[in-house]
Design a protein around this motif. Structure first.
Motif, mmCIF file in Angstrom:
data_model
loop_
_atom_site.group_PDB
_atom_site.id
_atom_site.type_symbol
_atom_site.label_atom_id
_atom_site.label_comp_id
_atom_site.label_asym_id
_atom_site.label_seq_id
_atom_site.Cartn_x
_atom_site.Cartn_y
_atom_site.Cartn_z
ATOM 1 N N ARG A 257 0.603 -1.043 -0.458
ATOM 2 C CA ARG A 257 0.001 0.250 -0.145
ATOM 3 C C ARG A 257 0.563 1.220 0.402
ATOM 4 O O ARG A 257 1.829 1.308 0.824
ATOM 5 C CB ARG A 257 -0.624 -0.209 1.498
ATOM 6 C CG ARG A 257 -1.973 -0.911 1.389
ATOM 7 C CD ARG A 257 -3.420 -1.172 2.651
ATOM 8 N NE ARG A 257 -3.395 0.065 2.585
ATOM 9 C CZ ARG A 257 -4.079 0.074 3.639
ATOM 10 N NH1 ARG A 257 -4.401 -0.612 4.757
ATOM 11 N NH2 ARG A 257 -5.315 1.744 3.555
ATOM 12 N N PRO A 258 0.700 2.556 -0.542
ATOM 13 C CA PRO A 258 1.118 3.259 -0.887
ATOM 14 C C PRO A 258 1.520 3.869 0.662
ATOM 15 O O PRO A 258 1.015 3.855 1.563
ATOM 16 C CB PRO A 258 0.505 4.156 -1.669
ATOM 17 C CG PRO A 258 -1.013 3.964 -1.217
ATOM 18 C CD PRO A 258 -0.588 1.917 -1.040
ATOM 19 N N LEU B 282 -0.339 9.288 3.462
ATOM 20 C CA LEU B 282 -0.201 10.950 3.205
ATOM 21 C C LEU B 282 -0.272 12.019 4.483
ATOM 22 O O LEU B 282 -1.948 12.213 5.114
ATOM 23 C CB LEU B 282 -0.708 11.757 2.451
ATOM 24 C CG LEU B 282 -0.008 13.039 1.606
ATOM 25 C CD1 LEU B 282 1.192 13.050 0.882
ATOM 26 C CD2 LEU B 282 -1.571 13.963 0.657
ATOM 27 N N LEU C 80 5.894 14.047 -3.897
ATOM 28 C CA LEU C 80 4.704 12.611 -3.007
ATOM 29 C C LEU C 80 4.414 11.503 -3.818
ATOM 30 O O LEU C 80 4.100 10.812 -3.169
ATOM 31 C CB LEU C 80 4.079 13.716 -2.028
ATOM 32 C CG LEU C 80 4.467 14.666 -1.327
ATOM 33 C CD1 LEU C 80 4.202 15.246 -1.071
ATOM 34 C CD2 LEU C 80 5.418 13.270 -0.329
ATOM 35 N N GLY C 81 4.288 11.782 -5.520
ATOM 36 C CA GLY C 81 3.750 10.736 -6.166
ATOM 37 C C GLY C 81 2.167 10.782 -6.017
ATOM 38 O O GLY C 81 1.359 9.549 -6.158
ATOM 39 N N VAL C 82 1.425 11.588 -5.266
ATOM 40 C CA VAL C 82 0.100 11.774 -5.363
ATOM 41 C C VAL C 82 -0.156 12.854 -6.386
ATOM 42 O O VAL C 82 0.259 14.045 -6.789
ATOM 43 C CB VAL C 82 -0.274 11.994 -4.120
ATOM 44 C CG1 VAL C 82 -0.041 11.186 -2.939
ATOM 45 C CG2 VAL C 82 0.147 13.623 -3.290
ATOM 46 N N ALA C 83 -1.599 12.956 -6.507
ATOM 47 C CA ALA C 83 -2.525 14.545 -7.038
ATOM 48 C C ALA C 83 -2.521 15.428 -6.249
ATOM 49 O O ALA C 83 -3.038 15.100 -5.155
ATOM 50 C CB ALA C 83 -3.890 14.206 -7.406
ATOM 51 N N SER D 241 -5.248 15.779 -3.256
ATOM 52 C CA SER D 241 -5.187 15.151 -1.983
ATOM 53 C C SER D 241 -4.079 15.974 -1.440
ATOM 54 O O SER D 241 -3.800 16.367 0.099
ATOM 55 C CB SER D 241 -4.063 14.300 -2.684
ATOM 56 O OG SER D 241 -2.519 14.470 -2.797
ATOM 57 N N LEU D 242 -3.202 17.498 -1.438
ATOM 58 C CA LEU D 242 -2.795 17.478 -0.441
ATOM 59 C C LEU D 242 -3.401 19.265 0.421
ATOM 60 O O LEU D 242 -3.371 19.459 0.992
ATOM 61 C CB LEU D 242 -1.431 18.608 -1.649
ATOM 62 C CG LEU D 242 -0.769 18.216 -1.888
ATOM 63 C CD1 LEU D 242 0.504 18.748 -2.260
ATOM 64 C CD2 LEU D 242 0.172 16.793 -0.940
ATOM 65 N N ARG E 142 5.326 14.830 6.187
ATOM 66 C CA ARG E 142 5.388 13.370 4.641
ATOM 67 C C ARG E 142 5.722 14.943 3.706
ATOM 68 O O ARG E 142 6.737 15.039 2.798
ATOM 69 C CB ARG E 142 4.860 12.942 4.055
ATOM 70 C CG ARG E 142 5.359 11.663 5.306
ATOM 71 C CD ARG E 142 4.964 9.912 4.206
ATOM 72 N NE ARG E 142 5.279 10.441 3.178
ATOM 73 C CZ ARG E 142 4.142 9.469 1.530
ATOM 74 N NH1 ARG E 142 3.716 9.560 1.812
ATOM 75 N NH2 ARG E 142 4.951 9.542 0.840
ATOM 76 N N GLY F 293 2.956 17.485 -5.204
ATOM 77 C CA GLY F 293 2.371 16.861 -5.422
ATOM 78 C C GLY F 293 3.254 15.330 -6.759
ATOM 79 O O GLY F 293 2.808 14.520 -6.201
ATOM 80 N N THR F 294 3.890 15.736 -7.088
ATOM 81 C CA THR F 294 4.809 14.540 -8.128
ATOM 82 C C THR F 294 5.588 13.774 -7.680
ATOM 83 O O THR F 294 6.102 13.258 -8.085
ATOM 84 C CB THR F 294 5.294 15.532 -9.350
ATOM 85 O OG1 THR F 294 4.209 15.859 -10.220
ATOM 86 C CG2 THR F 294 6.318 15.077 -10.438
#
Length: 203
Positions: free
Chosen positions: A12-13, A16, A46-49, A52-53, A20, A43-44
């Motif tokens: 699992r990722p 967030l 952290l590898g998330v959209a 989501s931040l 972090r 976001g990039t």
């Protein structure tokens, strides 16, 4: 012959969290500069959209404020209960400078974005205690600490300042580093000695 190690599953990722996000923001600033820090870039990292931040920090300004608070906390050192306040103040200044020089792209940010007041007072409680133990009024102690902090910031900004039309601070040559070190120490001694004489006379 040794057998190859088993391959790890993706799993699992990582969850967030605000911590972090702030750590990733500092990584971006250190590597690419303040202008590179956008919510999309974060976001990039952290590898998330980017969207989501916003559940953790509502906008870029909030991220920058969190970075300032985190870096300032990194600079605050523990002090022994018997440390005289002039020594404690000088040690804080030296630690603050080391943090700033370790994050040169962040120096302009800390020079223009104040630390959260309540957090700053909490982090500086040990240093303020050293003044209180010597009978120095709290407001006088805060004036001395803030004055030295501004000196440290200004000196660091002079040392790592970015020339016009460039994005990356140029690392000073060895001779320049030695010059800045000597200049900083001389100015710091003068400031601490000046406050020490003035505050002692005021008691």
């Amino acid at each position: 012959m040794n057998e190859p190690a088993p391959r790890r599953g993706r799993g699992r990722p990582a969850v967030l969290t605000r911590e972090r996000i702030v750590a990733a923001a500092i990584e971006v600033v250190d590597a690419e500069g303040l202008d590179a820090l956008t919510m999309r870039r974060l976001g990039t990292q952290l590898g998330v959209a980017a969207m989501s931040l916003y559940r953790h920090l509502p906008n870029r300004d909030a991220v920058l404020a969190a970075v300032v608070d985190h870096l300032f906390a990194e600079a605050v050192i523990d002090l022994d209960a018997d440390t005289p306040w002039p020594e404690a103040l000088a040690r804080f200044a030296g630690s603050y400078r080391l943090m700033l020089l370790g994050h040169p792209h962040a120096v302009p940010l800390l020079a223009t974005h104040p630390v959260d007041i309540d957090l700053g007072l909490e982090l500086l409680a040990g240093l303020l205690d050293r003044f209180e133990a010597a009978g120095i009024p709290r407001q006088d102690a805060l004036t001395a600490i803030q004055s030295v902090a501004v000196y440290v910031l200004g000196h660091a900004l002079a040392q790592v300042g970015t020339p016009p039309d460039t994005n990356t601070p140029e690392p000073p040559a060895e001779t320049a580093v030695a010059f800045y070190d000597q200049w900083f120490e001389a100015g710091l001694r003068a400031m601490v000695s000046g406050f020490e004489g003035g505050l002692d006379r005021g008691r």
